[in-house]
Design a protein around this motif. Structure first.
Motif, PDB file in Angstrom:
ATOM      1  N   SER A  63       0.831  -1.198   0.000  1.00 20.39           N
ATOM      2  CA  SER A  63       0.000   0.000   0.000  1.00 20.39           C
ATOM      3  C   SER A  63       0.869   1.252   0.000  1.00 20.39           C
ATOM      4  N   ILE A  64       0.236   2.380  -0.345  1.00 21.86           N
ATOM      5  CA  ILE A  64       0.884   3.685  -0.293  1.00 21.86           C
ATOM      6  C   ILE A  64      -0.025   4.656   0.443  1.00 21.86           C
ATOM      7  N   THR A  65       0.573   5.775   0.854  1.00 18.10           N
ATOM      8  CA  THR A  65      -0.196   6.880   1.425  1.00 18.10           C
ATOM      9  C   THR A  65       0.054   8.112   0.576  1.00 18.10           C
ATOM     10  N   THR A  66      -0.686   9.178   0.873  1.00 12.86           N
ATOM     11  CA  THR A  66      -0.487  10.426   0.119  1.00 12.86           C
ATOM     12  C   THR A  66       0.930  10.944   0.306  1.00 12.86           C
ATOM     13  N   ALA A  67       1.539  10.650   1.449  1.00 11.61           N
ATOM     14  CA  ALA A  67       2.906  11.118   1.697  1.00 11.61           C
ATOM     15  C   ALA A  67       3.895  10.503   0.719  1.00 11.61           C
ATOM     16  N   ASP A  68       3.587   9.292   0.224  1.00  9.45           N
ATOM     17  CA  ASP A  68       4.477   8.647  -0.737  1.00  9.45           C
ATOM     18  C   ASP A  68       4.424   9.314  -2.098  1.00  9.45           C
ATOM     19  N   ILE A  69       3.290   9.912  -2.438  1.00  6.58           N
ATOM     20  CA  ILE A  69       3.088  10.488  -3.770  1.00  6.58           C
ATOM     21  C   ILE A  69       3.236  12.008  -3.772  1.00  6.58           C
ATOM     22  N   ASN A  70       2.784  12.677  -2.720  1.00  7.24           N
ATOM     23  CA  ASN A  70       2.877  14.136  -2.670  1.00  7.24           C
ATOM     24  C   ASN A  70       4.336  14.590  -2.636  1.00  7.24           C
ATOM     25  N   ASN A  71       4.651  15.574  -3.470  1.00  3.23           N
ATOM     26  CA  ASN A  71       6.035  16.046  -3.573  1.00  3.23           C
ATOM     27  C   ASN A  71       6.101  17.561  -3.383  1.00  3.23           C
ATOM     28  N   GLY A  72       5.322  18.032  -2.415  1.00  2.00           N
ATOM     29  CA  GLY A  72       5.369  19.464  -2.127  1.00  2.00           C
ATOM     30  C   GLY A  72       4.233  20.257  -2.725  1.00  2.00           C
ATOM     31  N   SER A  73       3.087  19.634  -2.895  1.00  2.00           N
ATOM     32  CA  SER A  73       1.905  20.377  -3.363  1.00  2.00           C
ATOM     33  C   SER A  73       1.653  21.546  -2.426  1.00  2.00           C
ATOM     34  N   SER A  74       1.185  22.668  -3.004  1.00  2.00           N
ATOM     35  CA  SER A  74       1.071  23.878  -2.180  1.00  2.00           C
ATOM     36  C   SER A  74      -0.100  24.739  -2.631  1.00  2.00           C
ATOM     37  N   ASP A  75      -0.453  25.692  -1.757  1.00  2.00           N
ATOM     38  CA  ASP A  75      -1.474  26.690  -2.067  1.00  2.00           C
ATOM     39  C   ASP A  75      -1.241  27.884  -1.145  1.00  2.00           C
ATOM     40  N   ALA A  76      -1.382  29.065  -1.663  1.00  3.22           N
ATOM     41  CA  ALA A  76      -1.109  30.273  -0.883  1.00  3.22           C
ATOM     42  C   ALA A  76      -1.972  30.346   0.366  1.00  3.22           C
ATOM     43  N   CYS A  77      -3.190  29.823   0.261  1.00  5.01           N
ATOM     44  CA  CYS A  77      -4.099  29.892   1.407  1.00  5.01           C
ATOM     45  C   CYS A  77      -4.150  28.591   2.201  1.00  5.01           C
ATOM     46  N   GLY A  78      -3.338  27.628   1.813  1.00  5.26           N
ATOM     47  CA  GLY A  78      -3.247  26.393   2.589  1.00  5.26           C
ATOM     48  C   GLY A  78      -3.961  25.205   1.976  1.00  5.26           C
ATOM     49  N   ILE A  79      -3.429  24.025   2.260  1.00  5.53           N
ATOM     50  CA  ILE A  79      -3.999  22.762   1.778  1.00  5.53           C
ATOM     51  C   ILE A  79      -4.949  22.210   2.837  1.00  5.53           C
ATOM     52  N   ALA A  80      -6.131  21.848   2.395  1.00  2.56           N
ATOM     53  CA  ALA A  80      -7.110  21.252   3.311  1.00  2.56           C
ATOM     54  C   ALA A  80      -6.995  19.735   3.349  1.00  2.56           C
ATOM     55  N   SER A  81      -6.790  19.132   2.162  1.00  3.58           N
ATOM     56  CA  SER A  81      -6.746  17.663   2.131  1.00  3.58           C
ATOM     57  C   SER A  81      -5.994  17.158   0.916  1.00  3.58           C
ATOM     58  N   LEU A  82      -5.462  15.941   1.061  1.00  5.85           N
ATOM     59  CA  LEU A  82      -4.822  15.185  -0.021  1.00  5.85           C
ATOM     60  C   LEU A  82      -5.490  13.818  -0.069  1.00  5.85           C
ATOM     61  N   SER A  83      -5.753  13.329  -1.277  1.00  5.55           N
ATOM     62  CA  SER A  83      -6.353  11.997  -1.399  1.00  5.55           C
ATOM     63  C   SER A  83      -5.839  11.309  -2.655  1.00  5.55           C
ATOM     64  N   LEU A  84      -5.857   9.974  -2.615  1.00  2.00           N
ATOM     65  CA  LEU A  84      -5.426   9.147  -3.744  1.00  2.00           C
ATOM     66  C   LEU A  84      -6.578   8.282  -4.233  1.00  2.00           C
ATOM     67  N   ASP A  85      -6.616   8.060  -5.533  1.00  2.00           N
ATOM     68  CA  ASP A  85      -7.671   7.192  -6.070  1.00  2.00           C
ATOM     69  C   ASP A  85      -7.363   5.714  -5.835  1.00  2.00           C
ATOM     70  N   THR A  86      -6.086   5.374  -5.616  1.00  2.00           N
ATOM     71  CA  THR A  86      -5.706   3.985  -5.344  1.00  2.00           C
ATOM     72  C   THR A  86      -4.615   3.964  -4.283  1.00  2.00           C
TER      73      THR A  86
END
Length: 231
Positions: free
Chosen positions: A55-78
């Protein structure tokens, strides 16, 4: 205004005339964040466990996604993978900012099966035939070898036996799974010669000597007695 002001804000307008008289009024300023976040993905590798799961988590795939006002959530389809996923798989990361704006990116997840199969052997007995030959197959030695992702092949280093092998013999079973991982185990093959020899006789004549005595040897009576493994 900034990210902290998203929504409705009351502002006051102050109007001063040329003689110093002042009036004010208020207005509502609606601040909107309509900018999608920046979704940044990285590839990942999943090595299946002995049960064939990974299995994987979003931490394995996320590589520094960002937003000036902040990230609320990360999700994966698999997030879960099994034997049927060996190789390359495309997954989608969905990034949602604190104001509901969404971006996605794709990544490659390489699923690997690096776990060797379980090679399980059993001993067996081979009884030579009248010609002095005997053989075994992998079925005779395999005792339930298994692998979470499946067995591709079973092979033995020795399958044929003859008189020179009577007694105990060690054979090696090689088990290869569907992804090329290999294990071996050893077994004892007891080779037996249970075939009686063929006894062939011939008649003979003995002429007594002057003392009234005579004798024969096995050569006089044997007429080609034989056995595949020797007399």
């Amino acid at each position: 205004f900034g990210c902290a002001d998203v929504g409705n804000n009351t502002v006051t307008l102050t109007v001063t005339d040329t003689n110093g008289n002042v009036s004010t009024c208020t207005a509502t300023v609606t601040v909107q964040d309509n900018t999608n976040p920046t979704a940044i993905c990285q590839n990942a590798t999943v090595v299946l466990d002995a049960a064939g799961n990974g299995s994987i988590t979003t931490a394995d795939i996320n590589n520094g996604s960002s937003d000036a006002c902040g990230i609320a959530s990360l999700s994966l389809d698999t997030t879960a993978f099994g034997c049927s996923d060996i190789g390359n798989n495309t997954v989608t990361l969905t990034v949602t900012d604190t104001n509901g704006n969404v971006s996605t990116c794709n990544a490659n997840v390489t699923v690997q099966d690096n776990t060797n199969p379980n090679a399980i052997c059993q001993n067996t007995t081979v009884v030579l035939d009248a010609a002095g030959n005997g053989s075994i197959t992998t079925t005779d030695i395999d005792f339930g070898s298994n692998d979470a992702c499946g067995i591709a092949s079973l092979a033995l280093d020795t399958t044929s036996f003859n008189c020179s092998n009577v007694g105990n013999n060690t054979v090696t079973l090689t088990v290869t799974d569907t992804n090329g991982n290999v294990s071996t185990c050893n077994a004892n093959v007891t080779v037996q010669d249970n075939t009686a020899p063929t006894a062939i006789c011939q008649n003979a004549t003995v002429v007594l000597d002057a003392a009234g005595n005579g004798s024969i040897t096995t050569t006089d009576i044997d007429f080609g007695s034989n056995d595949a493994c020797g007399i």
